[in-house]
Every structure is written in C-alpha cells, then in structure tokens.
Design a protein around this motif. Structure first.
Motif, PDB file in Angstrom:
ATOM      1  N   SER A 212       0.832  -1.201   0.000  1.00 47.65           N
ATOM      2  CA  SER A 212       0.000   0.000   0.000  1.00 47.65           C
ATOM      3  C   SER A 212       0.861   1.243   0.000  1.00 47.65           C
ATOM      4  CB  SER A 212      -0.924   0.028   1.219  1.00 47.65           C
ATOM      5  OG  SER A 212      -0.181   0.292   2.403  1.00 47.65           O
TER       6      SER A 212
ATOM      7  N   SER B  72       2.002   8.702  -3.876  1.00 41.12           N
ATOM      8  CA  SER B  72       1.029   8.551  -4.961  1.00 41.12           C
ATOM      9  C   SER B  72       1.461   9.347  -6.193  1.00 41.12           C
ATOM     10  CB  SER B  72      -0.357   9.020  -4.494  1.00 41.12           C
ATOM     11  OG  SER B  72      -0.815   8.208  -3.420  1.00 41.12           O
TER      12      SER B  72
ATOM     13  N   GLU C 255      -0.629   1.437 -16.537  1.00 45.50           N
ATOM     14  CA  GLU C 255      -0.876   1.336 -15.100  1.00 45.50           C
ATOM     15  C   GLU C 255      -0.234   0.063 -14.572  1.00 45.50           C
ATOM     16  OE1 GLU C 255      -4.992   1.481 -14.120  1.00 45.50           O
ATOM     17  OE2 GLU C 255      -5.008   3.676 -13.985  1.00 45.50           O
TER      18      GLU C 255
ATOM     19  N   ARG D 266      -6.425   0.038  -9.015  1.00 50.86           N
ATOM     20  CA  ARG D 266      -6.921   0.722  -7.831  1.00 50.86           C
ATOM     21  C   ARG D 266      -8.303   0.168  -7.516  1.00 50.86           C
ATOM     22  NH1 ARG D 266      -2.416   2.766 -10.532  1.00 50.86           N
ATOM     23  NH2 ARG D 266      -1.584   4.621  -9.458  1.00 50.86           N
ATOM     24  N   ASP D 267      -8.464  -0.367  -6.329  1.00 48.58           N
ATOM     25  CA  ASP D 267      -9.735  -0.977  -5.937  1.00 48.58           C
ATOM     26  C   ASP D 267     -10.039  -0.606  -4.490  1.00 48.58           C
ATOM     27  OD1 ASP D 267     -12.047  -2.512  -5.754  1.00 48.58           O
ATOM     28  OD2 ASP D 267     -10.933  -4.387  -5.404  1.00 48.58           O
TER      29      ASP D 267
ATOM     30  N   ARG E 148      -7.170   0.155  -2.364  1.00 48.63           N
ATOM     31  CA  ARG E 148      -6.099  -0.858  -2.401  1.00 48.63           C
ATOM     32  C   ARG E 148      -5.377  -0.778  -3.739  1.00 48.63           C
ATOM     33  NH1 ARG E 148      -7.754  -6.443  -2.021  1.00 48.63           N
ATOM     34  NH2 ARG E 148      -9.568  -5.813  -3.288  1.00 48.63           N
ATOM     35  N   LEU E 149      -4.103  -1.202  -3.703  1.00 47.56           N
ATOM     36  CA  LEU E 149      -3.308  -1.291  -4.927  1.00 47.56           C
ATOM     37  C   LEU E 149      -3.022  -2.760  -5.206  1.00 47.56           C
ATOM     38  CD1 LEU E 149      -0.689   1.603  -4.490  1.00 47.56           C
ATOM     39  CD2 LEU E 149      -2.727   1.592  -5.918  1.00 47.56           C
TER      40      LEU E 149
END
Length: 301
Positions: A17, A33, A46, A50-51, A54-55
């Motif tokens: 993270s 970031s 990418e 991104r969810d 979360r990464l």
C-alpha cells in the motif's frame, strides 16, 4: 524515470500500500502517490489496479519488480562505495610515503597514527632513504609522495613547501664549545666534524665556506642521516652540523645543541609527480603533515 520512483515502486510492491510505503520511506502518502503516477505515465501503463483504496499489482508490475530490485541493490552498493570514497575507506586503498631515515622513526609514526585514526582501512607503506633516493622513488612511482629538502636536486616535481629550518651544531654535553650561545665557522677550527653525505648541495656549500674561513677544518666522519650524526656526536666523535628541524628529535642528556652561524636556512616539503592527481587519501595524509608542528618544541640543552 529516476531512482526515487523505482524505490517507491519497489516499496509499494513489498508493503502492499501507499500508506505503508510512505511510513517506511518517511514520505507523505500524497508524495508516494504522485511519484507512482509519474512512473506509470512514463511507462505508459498502469502498474496497479486501484480498488477501494487498495493497490493490486498487475502482471506488468510483477514483470518489472525483479529488475527494479536488481537496480535498487546496485544503487545501494554504489552509495556505499561513494561513502567509502568520501571517507577514504575504499577497498584495499594504499598510500606510499617516502621520508628520510631520521624522520621515519620520529616525526612520521605520530602522523601515521593520526591519519589511521581517520582512515583505518587505508594501508600506509613507509619507504625511507636519503633525499636523492626519495626523489627517485617519487619519480619512478614507487612512492606517491616524498618528504625532501627544497628545491629538489635531480628531477622536476610538484613541490608543497611545509617547514623552514636553520642549522644546528650538535656536540657532546661537556664540549668546550657548549659554553657558547651560538657556534660560528671560526669556532670549528681544529675540531673534528661530522658532516652529512658528500653528494648533497648543502654539504658542498658548507665545505666551500669552511675552506674559505677555516682551512684547518677536519671532516672526521661522513654519515648519511641526522640520527647517525647526533649519535656519533654523543659518543664524542666530533661536532655534527645538521638541520635543526631534524636534530630536535634527537635531543638527549648526552648532547648539547647550539645554533650555527651564519645560519643556513633550508626549506622542506612534500613532492609529487607533476600532472598526476593524488588520491583523496594521499591528499588527506599531506594535510596531516602540513598541520603538524614539524620538530618537537623542546628547551635547549
């Protein structure tokens, strides 16, 4: 693409993270970031899904991470080497110094001890000999630097003057001339003299003056170091005429030292090859010699 971006990418992969990466690297989460976004923009893909905050690494991220890890290790090694170069502690570093015999057992050891305190991993090789031999050592690259009387006699060097010294007469403690405050050329008549090496310029100048003023002077002993000259004077073998800078190291209860008049002043310093840069460690050694006081400060006998 820069190393900071790669370091942040690798840390995110390791911690999972941006928040954890920020804590580990001591940066803000927003800075993490931004750097990640900049890296992805340069790559054109990418690297993470991104969810909900979360990464999740994409396959491309897994493809890059091992290579980035290799780069990170290489950069870490480079930083370590840079630190070693800065402190003079790299590898098996060697500084080769050439000093006259009489100084290699007196002035030099404390200087080496001071140097080694700051550069413990640097090896110092001590070479010694008369001035002409020291000049040859530096000229032939056997020594990185040499301590000599200036100007040099045989070759062209880069010279760094350090000390200036007069001339001293050294005699047995009970010698009649010890009652004088200073010794002049005429005082040496009918006295046995201890003179330094015949090939030296200063020796030739001294003998020319002696022949002019005291035709009856006697060279009883010819020696090739100030230490030997002082030791022979202590045994009553004659009066030694030697540089004050070096003679000061051999004061003892067995000898008296008096200034020689007219005073013959000589310069002493470090010589190196011209146009040949020294290592930082060799420069550090020269600075220690420069900052030393030269001969010890002792009262006259």
């Amino acid at each position: 693409m820069n190393f900071k971006q790669l370091e942040i990418f690798k840390t995110i992969m390791d911690t999972g993270s941006t928040m954890a990466a920020a804590a580990q690297l001591g940066l803000s989460q927003s800075a993490i970031s931004r750097q990640l976004a900049s890296l992805e923009e340069e790559i054109g893909r990418e690297l993470f899904l991104r969810d909900k905050g979360r990464l999740i690494p994409r396959p491309e991220a897994h493809l890059l991470v091992d290579e980035v890890d290799d780069v990170a290790q290489s950069v870490a090694r480079l930083r370590s080497k840079i630190g070693d170069v800065r402190t003079g502690a790299f590898g098996e570093a060697l500084v080769r110094v050439a000093f006259p015999h009489s100084l290699s057992t007196t002035m030099l050891p404390p200087l080496v001890a001071s140097f080694k305190a700051d550069h413990p991993r640097v090896t110092v090789e001590i070479l010694s000999g008369p001035y002409d031999a020291i000049e040859r050592m530096v000229h032939n690259r056997t020594a990185d630097l040499g301590f000599v009387r200036l100007p040099t006699e045989q070759h062209s060097f880069e010279a760094r003057p350090l000390f200036t010294s007069g001339t001293t007469c050294v005699m047995p403690i009970g010698h009649p001339l010890a009652a004088k405050q200073a010794i002049d050329v005429n005082d040496l008549a009918r006295n046995d003299l201890i003179l330094l090496g015949r090939q030296r310029i200063n020796r030739n100048e001294l003998e020319h003056e002696l022949r002019r003023m005291v035709p009856t002077y006697r060279c009883s002993l010819e020696v090739h170091s100030v230490e030997t000259a002082c030791a022979c004077a202590a045994q009553g073998l004659g009066i030694a005429i030697v540089p004050t800078l070096i003679a000061e190291f051999f004061r003892s209860d067995a000898v008296a030292m008096r200034p020689f008049l007219p005073d013959k002043v000589s310069d002493y310093g470090i010589i190196t090859l011209p146009g040949t840069p020294l290592s930082w460690t060799a420069e550090a050694f020269i600075n220690i010699v420069r900052n030393s006081s030269g001969a010890p400060d002792q009262a006259s006998s």
